[in-house]
Design a protein around this motif. Structure first.
Motif, short mmCIF file in Angstrom:
data_model
loop_
_atom_site.label_atom_id
_atom_site.label_comp_id
_atom_site.label_asym_id
_atom_site.label_seq_id
_atom_site.Cartn_x
_atom_site.Cartn_y
_atom_site.Cartn_z
N GLU A 188 0.77 -1.47 0.19
CA GLU A 188 -0.18 0.27 -0.10
C GLU A 188 0.85 1.15 -0.21
OE1 GLU A 188 -3.57 0.25 0.82
OE2 GLU A 188 -4.09 -1.77 1.48
N LEU A 189 1.18 1.75 -1.35
CA LEU A 189 1.68 3.16 -0.74
C LEU A 189 0.69 4.27 -0.15
CD1 LEU A 189 2.31 3.45 -4.94
CD2 LEU A 189 3.94 2.85 -2.89
N LYS A 190 2.01 5.13 0.07
CA LYS A 190 1.76 6.72 1.40
C LYS A 190 1.17 7.43 0.09
CE LYS A 190 3.05 9.54 4.48
NZ LYS A 190 1.96 9.81 4.37
N LEU A 191 -0.15 7.85 0.19
CA LEU A 191 -0.37 8.88 -1.13
C LEU A 191 -0.07 10.21 -0.88
CD1 LEU A 191 -3.46 7.20 -3.29
CD2 LEU A 191 -1.43 7.42 -3.54
N SER A 192 0.29 11.27 -1.87
CA SER A 192 -0.01 12.31 -1.26
C SER A 192 -1.74 12.82 -0.89
CB SER A 192 0.80 13.70 -2.56
OG SER A 192 -0.61 13.04 -3.14
N HIS A 194 -2.91 14.76 -2.31
CA HIS A 194 -4.20 15.07 -3.71
C HIS A 194 -4.30 13.88 -4.61
CE1 HIS A 194 -3.01 19.76 -4.36
NE2 HIS A 194 -3.93 19.17 -4.42
N GLN A 195 -3.23 12.74 -4.37
CA GLN A 195 -3.47 11.63 -4.75
C GLN A 195 -4.31 11.05 -3.88
OE1 GLN A 195 0.55 9.63 -4.38
NE2 GLN A 195 1.58 10.72 -6.65
N ALA A 196 -4.73 10.90 -2.56
CA ALA A 196 -5.36 10.33 -2.43
C ALA A 196 -6.95 10.86 -2.22
CB ALA A 196 -5.67 10.58 -0.52
N GLY A 218 -3.73 15.30 -14.58
CA GLY A 218 -2.17 15.08 -13.33
C GLY A 218 -1.19 15.96 -14.74
N VAL A 219 -0.74 16.49 -13.83
CA VAL A 219 0.46 17.20 -14.78
C VAL A 219 1.66 15.59 -14.60
CG1 VAL A 219 0.30 19.79 -13.88
CG2 VAL A 219 2.07 18.12 -12.43
N THR A 220 2.50 16.08 -15.88
CA THR A 220 3.83 15.25 -15.67
C THR A 220 4.22 14.69 -14.29
OG1 THR A 220 5.48 16.62 -16.86
CG2 THR A 220 4.01 15.30 -18.61
N GLY A 221 4.91 13.08 -13.93
CA GLY A 221 5.27 13.05 -12.56
C GLY A 221 4.40 13.13 -11.87
N SER A 222 3.09 13.56 -11.92
CA SER A 222 2.24 13.56 -10.70
C SER A 222 2.21 12.37 -10.00
CB SER A 222 1.32 14.29 -11.48
OG SER A 222 0.29 13.81 -12.04
N GLY A 223 2.16 11.01 -11.02
CA GLY A 223 1.56 9.44 -10.39
C GLY A 223 0.41 9.48 -10.39
N LYS A 224 0.48 9.54 -11.88
CA LYS A 224 -1.31 9.23 -12.44
C LYS A 224 -1.20 8.16 -12.14
CE LYS A 224 -0.77 11.40 -16.05
NZ LYS A 224 0.60 12.22 -15.27
N THR A 225 -0.16 6.75 -12.88
CA THR A 225 -0.61 5.28 -12.80
C THR A 225 -0.57 4.83 -11.48
OG1 THR A 225 1.37 5.80 -14.34
CG2 THR A 225 0.86 2.84 -13.08
N GLU A 226 0.50 6.01 -9.84
CA GLU A 226 0.10 4.58 -8.75
C GLU A 226 -1.23 5.37 -7.97
OE1 GLU A 226 2.36 5.75 -9.66
OE2 GLU A 226 3.96 4.00 -9.32
#
Ligand code: ADP
Length: 723
Positions: A188-192, A194-196, A218-226
């Motif tokens: 389980e990743l710790k999400l930011s 915004h991600q959460a 999401g901007v490039t590198g924002s962790g859309k995949t995660e």
């Protein structure tokens, strides 16, 4: 009883057959039927009685179904999907069905293998080796001879001996490979925050199990995949299947690693390059629900999921989702249709969404979730335009003084840089200095591109190639043929001259011929073994290079020429993606765009980092012209071996176009590539208001005209390529 069977061939619809007494057939069942002298596989589409008018065919002439196959039947939703795609693209339904049946041998009963259980009585002669084999079988699970020999640590002769002595019972077991199950909470990743928030909204959409479209913006590198991995976790928890569509096979390798890190095993993979055996196993495992997650190219959309609960389209703006041959369809758009028919959520993910999708958001049809910041505090790169009218490169060079300076500074600091030029080869045009002759492809209207590494002139449209001649074929002057303009090979040559100590690697479809080679370059890049990566669009997207801090775009204006309605949008997306490779980790990134048009709206928007302003202007322009997504567009392409015949057929077709309010028929005009692989091409464009049923118009029109048999008519609904 009489049924209609759809056959995966370009026929005009399902054919009628009789069901022999004793056979039971239901819609969705796979059957074998006679077609002419052949036996073909088809799908029972409906009972013939469903149709309003009885067919004129004499019942005595109807043929009977030969056999019903032992395969999982097609789900009703997939049958509706086939009908829907056929009606929308105006492709024969059988051609769409052929996309579903991409692994015909998967319809045969699962192949069985002989396996053994312990027999009723032990053999007369019981050696220690034989005893070990019988011990292995105590748990009651059937094993093949090879498995038994291996587990018991005996030679295969021992197993055969036992079988011959009637001490084993023979059973059959399917050979199909098992697929591992992804584990929802493996890590389980710790999400930011915004991600959460975004993850929570997507999980809710999965739980709702209703049709909904969500743009993950999401901007490039924002962790859309995660972040969308959380939606997959939710689907796994509820026992549903997930389909993830990626635009290119090349992007799959990196994706698989990340998936495995999150879910503990690899997902099933589906694209044109998987082996036949894998194709069979995967198709069947999807159809029986044994595969939970599939990642694939656009064709994966036609897999027979019985229990699909989520679709994700990554890099939804990518043109690669448009299938340009055979059944011409846009996989992102058809994925939305699939989700709607299946009443399930779909997530479209991108840092640079398409105007189509943004318009749907603005009109309230799609929901939007925003990831405004890069992961772990990384910042977005600064983007500057280099005005090539002022900062001219030296004669015969392509890198401007500001870019050379920036590259030098970067190399001195020991940081990585990237140069992007969307042109393969050495020089895009070869010209005779003496008479001005341009080297052209013999069977396509395109220039031959010099590939110095291969010592060939190559046509990028037909694949034609020839050695570079010593003398001009037109005037005979020797050594007069020169390359004009740069391709990545030429830029690499210049960079090597400027920075002789730097490790430089070129990445294009010419230097990378397999996913393994791509992986190799990406790994060397990540280990810091490459100082300067030079490449085509292959390097533009998806990659995460922590050490890369400088991106130079050699020719930012390249995509803006030509009559393509999406030229500006696409240039913006591509350049924003390339720029997004810089500064994704600790150190900030810098991007230099070499342009002769620093005032162009695309360059201004990129420099200002203002996507919204650009899309608003672009929307207004398209709306004013009635172009997609504010109007409908279709292309009708006529092609054939005889130029005059194609042109006449085009004119005849245009004359027959019914007059209708809100419909504009443009052309015919020669296509920009008027000659392609020896076929002459003319094109008509049909532009209509959104309220018009474009398909009905086209069907009514085209049914009235019969072009000569050597002219092929292709319909492209929502065209993306105008070549
Ligand atoms: P995008 O697809 O939005 O461009 P990525 O999904 O590639 O961004 O994410 C950028 C990097 O940040 C990747 O290396 C990814 O693994 C990492 N990352 C993103 N979110 C998290 C998270 N919550 N925890 C750990 N790593 C993350």
């Amino acid at each position: 009883m009489r049924i209609q069977v759809l056959i995966p061939l370009p026929l005009d619809g399902p054919y009628d057959y009789l069901v022999p007494t004793g056979m039971i057939c239901a819609p969705g069942d796979f059957v074998t039927v006679p077609l002419g002298r052949r036996q073909v596989t088809g799908v029972v589409w409906r009972a013939a009685a469903d149709r309003e008018a009885p067919p004129k065919l004499d019942p005595a002439k109807l043929k009977s179904v030969t056999a019903r196959l032992d395969a999982p039947p097609l789900a009703p939703v997939l049958m509706s999907f086939v009908d829907w795609v056929a009606a929308y693209t105006l492709a024969p339904p059988g051609s769409v069905l052929a996309l579903v049946i991409r692994a015909p041998d998967a319809l045969e009963p699962p192949r069985l293998r002989t396996a053994y259980l312990a027999g009723a009585a032990p053999p007369a002669r019981l050696t220690p080796a034989r005893q070990r084999v019988l011990d292995v079988l105590l748990d009651g699970l059937p094993r093949t001879a090879a498995e038994l020999a291996q587990e018991a640590g005996v030679g295969s002769g021992v197993v055969k001996g036992l079988a011959a002595a009637n001490a084993l019972t023979t059973v059959s077991r399917p050979v199909d490979l098992p697929f591992p199950e992804p584990v929802a909470d493996f890590v389980e990743l710790k999400l930011s925050p915004h991600q959460a928030d975004a993850a929570k909204a997507m999980r809710a959409a999965v739980a709702e199990a209703q049709f909904s479209v969500t743009l993950l913006d999401g901007v490039t590198g924002s962790g859309k995949t995660e972040t969308y991995f959380e939606a997959i976790a939710a689907a796994l928890e509820s026992g549903k299947q997930t389909l993830i569509l990626l635009p290119e096979i090349a992007l799959t390798v990196q994706f698989l690693d990340r998936f495995a890190a999150r879910f503990g095993c690899l997902p099933a993979v589906w694209h044109s390059e998987i082996s036949k055996a894998m194709r069979r196993s995967t198709w069947r495992a999807v159809a029986t629900g044994r595969v939970r997650v599939v990642v694939g190219a656009r064709s994966a959309l036609f897999l027979p999921f019985p229990d699909l609960g989520l679709i994700i389209v990554d890099e939804e703006h990518e043109q690669a989702f448009k299938q340009e041959e055979g059944v011409i369809y846009h996989a992102r758009d058809m994925a939305v249709v699939r989700a709607s028919l299946g009443k399930l959520p779909i997530i479209l993910s991108s840092a640079t969404p398409s105007l189509e999708t943004l318009t749907n958001v603005h009109q309230g049809r799609y929901r939007r979730l925003v990831l405004p910041r890069r992961h772990a505090g990384a910042t977005l790169p600064t983007i500057e335009a280099v005005d090539m009218r002022r900062d001219k490169p030296e004669a015969g060079s392509w890198l401007s003084p500001p870019l050379v300076t920036a590259l030098r500074q970067n190399l001195t600091k020991g940081e990585q840089a990237m140069l992007f030029l969307n042109r393969r080869g050495y020089a895009p045009l070869t010209l005779c200095r003496h008479c001005g002759h341009r080297m052209k492809s013999p069977d396509s209207s395109s220039w031959l591109v010099e590939h110095r590494s291969l010592n060939q002139l190559v046509c990028h449209h037909s694949g034609f190639s020839m050695p570079k001649p010593k003398a001009c074929p037109a005037c005979g002057a020797e050594d007069s043929l020169v390359g004009c303009g740069p391709g990545v090979e030429r830029v690499a040559e210049e960079a090597a001259r400027l920075f002789p100590d730097a490790q430089i690697t070129v990445m294009s479809s010419d230097t990378v011929r397999s996913p393994g080679q791509a992986q190799d370059i990406l790994e060397r890049m990540n280990r810091g073994e490459i100082d300067l990566l030079i490449g085509t669009q292959m390097i533009a997207k998806g990659h995460h290079f922590p050490g890369l801090t400088l991106v130079g775009v050699v020719d930012a204006d390249l995509g803006l020429g030509g009559g393509d309605l999406r030229a500006a949008e696409r240039t913006f997306q591509l350049l924003a993606q390339v720029a997004g490779r810089a500064g994704r980790d600790q150190r900030p990134g810098r991007v230099l765009l070499q342009t002769y048009m620093p005032d162009h709206e695309v360059m201004e928007a990129l420099v200002a980092g203002d996507r919204d302003v650009f899309f608003e202007a672009e929307s207004h322009e398209r709306a004013a012209l009635g172009l997609p997504p504010f109007g409908r567009l279709a292309a009708v392409i006529l092609s054939g071996p005889d130029a005059g015949g194609v042109e006449r057929a085009g004119r005849a077709l245009a004359r027959a176009a019914p007059l209708a309010k809100g419909v504009n028929v443009l052309g015919p005009a020669p296509a920009p590539f008027a000659l392609l692989r020896g076929r002459h091409r003319h094109r008509l464009l049909i532009k209509t208001a959104r309220s018009i049923n474009l398909q009905a118009y086209l069907t009514a029109w085209l049914s009235q005209v019969a072009p000569p048999s050597n002219v092929r008519v292709t319909i492209d609904i929502d065209p993306y390529s105008f070549l």
